[in-house]
Write an enzyme that holds these catalytic residues in place. Structure first.
Site, PDB file in Angstrom:
ATOM      1  N   SER A  67       0.808  -1.217   0.000  1.00 45.35           N
ATOM      2  CA  SER A  67       0.000   0.000   0.000  1.00 45.35           C
ATOM      3  C   SER A  67       0.841   1.266   0.000  1.00 45.35           C
ATOM      4  O   SER A  67       0.442   2.276  -0.601  1.00 45.35           O
ATOM      5  CB  SER A  67      -0.955  -0.003   1.199  1.00 45.35           C
ATOM      6  N   HIS A 116       1.385   4.721   4.358  1.00 45.15           N
ATOM      7  CA  HIS A 116       0.610   5.349   3.291  1.00 45.15           C
ATOM      8  C   HIS A 116       1.047   6.793   3.073  1.00 45.15           C
ATOM      9  O   HIS A 116       1.260   7.224   1.933  1.00 45.15           O
ATOM     10  CB  HIS A 116      -0.879   5.314   3.645  1.00 45.15           C
TER      11      HIS A 116
END
Length: 364
Positions: free
Chosen positions: A248, A309
């Site tokens: 991610s 992230h």
């Protein structure tokens, strides 16, 4: 009279330049005068004068036409074995032969005035499937292959344990700061279950198909690795005690690069379409950051490493910033700028890693 007017018109059209126009007109008037004189003669002498006029016509007019390319050849009599051709002019008037001359069958020289159209421009056929984004499909394949190996070696399909994830190379800050820096790389290819893998691969596949035509296969691989490393490193810097896995961070990094590159007016895509794509990428990044923040604040069985992230997104924006002025320009210039950018990003990443290590090993 009409005969001589037509003769003057034809000779004027057949002449190679305008300098012979006066000669042509004078010649036509002279023949007209002679023919008028013949018409005024008595019938007994008119036949002989007509024969002489025809001979004079052949003697004066036919050599002139031959010199200007109207006939192929003349025989010794000067009129009977002539062959007509088109005078290399489309739509030329037919020759007019004197009275009493046998008109031969015209033999046309096949002269083509057809100019073939220019060849059509090469068609840039859009490649489909893996050929349009080989690096994206390669990354998806590697992630899936690693997960299959994990399952085949005893890891749970839906919820692997923390020990299993650490064994397969998860980003565990305690081990990283003790020297396992390779975990920053391997953690990008390890996933905590089939659902986690499916969501990340779906996002990677969609963003990769959009970003790889802009970055190229090598640029796509470099962006994935650099932004994924940056996200894992920020996670270690902020909370080294947690275990983090997944692609991610790299996915957010690709999104960060696209947010800037899709703003370029040099791309051969309508601006309305670029705006729509850019808004979709922004919505994706903001929505997932909000979801990650919600799992960190609210009670949830799934915890999202929002630092990974955020680190990937910020580093993607940093990489896209120097690429923006060159995107859509000559390919060689963009590739040169691209590799200079990746070299600079690697250097900054090494400095960041050195700073994180120095911070956590500093005496308290």
């Amino acid at each position: 009279m009409n005969f001589f007017l037509l003769l003057a018109v034809h000779l004027s059209r057949s002449a190679p330049s305008g300098k012979v126009t006066i000669t042509v007109i004078s010649f036509a008037i002279t023949l007209w005068q002679q023919s008028f004189t013949v018409l005024c003669l008595p019938p007994a002498t008119r036949a002989g004068a007509t024969t002489g006029l025809a001979a004079g016509y052949a003697e004066c007019y036919l050599p002139f036409c031959e010199a200007n390319g109207s006939f192929n050849a003349m025989d010794s009599a000067g009129a009977s074995s002539l062959t007509y051709r088109s005078n290399d002019r489309p739509g030329a008037y037919p020759e007019i032969f004197p009275p009493g001359t046998a008109i031969p069958e015209p033999t046309y020289q096949e002269t083509s005035y057809y100019r073939p159209p220019p060849p059509p421009p090469p068609v840039n056929r859009q490649r489909r499937g893996w050929a349009s984004a080989p690096a994206t499909y390669l990354l998806v394949g590697i992630n899936c292959a690693v997960f299959v190996l994990m399952v085949l070696n005893g890891c749970s399909l839906l919820a692997p344990t923390t020990d299993q994830l650490v064994h397969w190379g998860a980003d565990y800050g305690v081990f990283v700061l003790q020297g396992d820096w390779w975990r920053l790389l391997t953690a990008m290819f390890v996933h905590a279950g089939a659902v986690h893998l499916g969501l990340n691969m779906w996002c990677l596949w969609n963003l990769g198909l959009l970003g790889e035509p802009l970055l190229g296969p090598a640029g796509m691989l470099a962006t994935y690795l650099l932004t994924g490393l940056a996200g894992d490193l920020l996670s270690v810097a902020v909370h080294p005690q947690i275990v983090g896995v997944g692609a991610s961070g790299a996915v957010f990094g690709i999104a960060g690069v696209l947010i800037l590159l899709l703003k370029s007016p040099l791309l051969p895509v309508p601006q309305s379409e670029l705006k729509r794509l850019r808004q979709s990428v922004i919505y994706f990044a903001v929505l997932n950051l909000v979801i990650g923040l919600g799992t960190a604040i609210l009670p949830s069985p799934v915890k999202t490493d929002n630092m990974a992230h955020l680190g990937g997104l910020l580093y993607g924006l940093l990489i896209g910033l120097p690429l923006l002025p060159r995107i859509g320009s000559i390919r060689d210039r963009f590739v040169r700028r691209q590799w200079l950018t990746f070299a600079g990003a690697t250097f900054l990443l090494l400095l960041f890693a050195y700073g994180v290590n120095a911070y956590w090993h500093a005496p308290r």
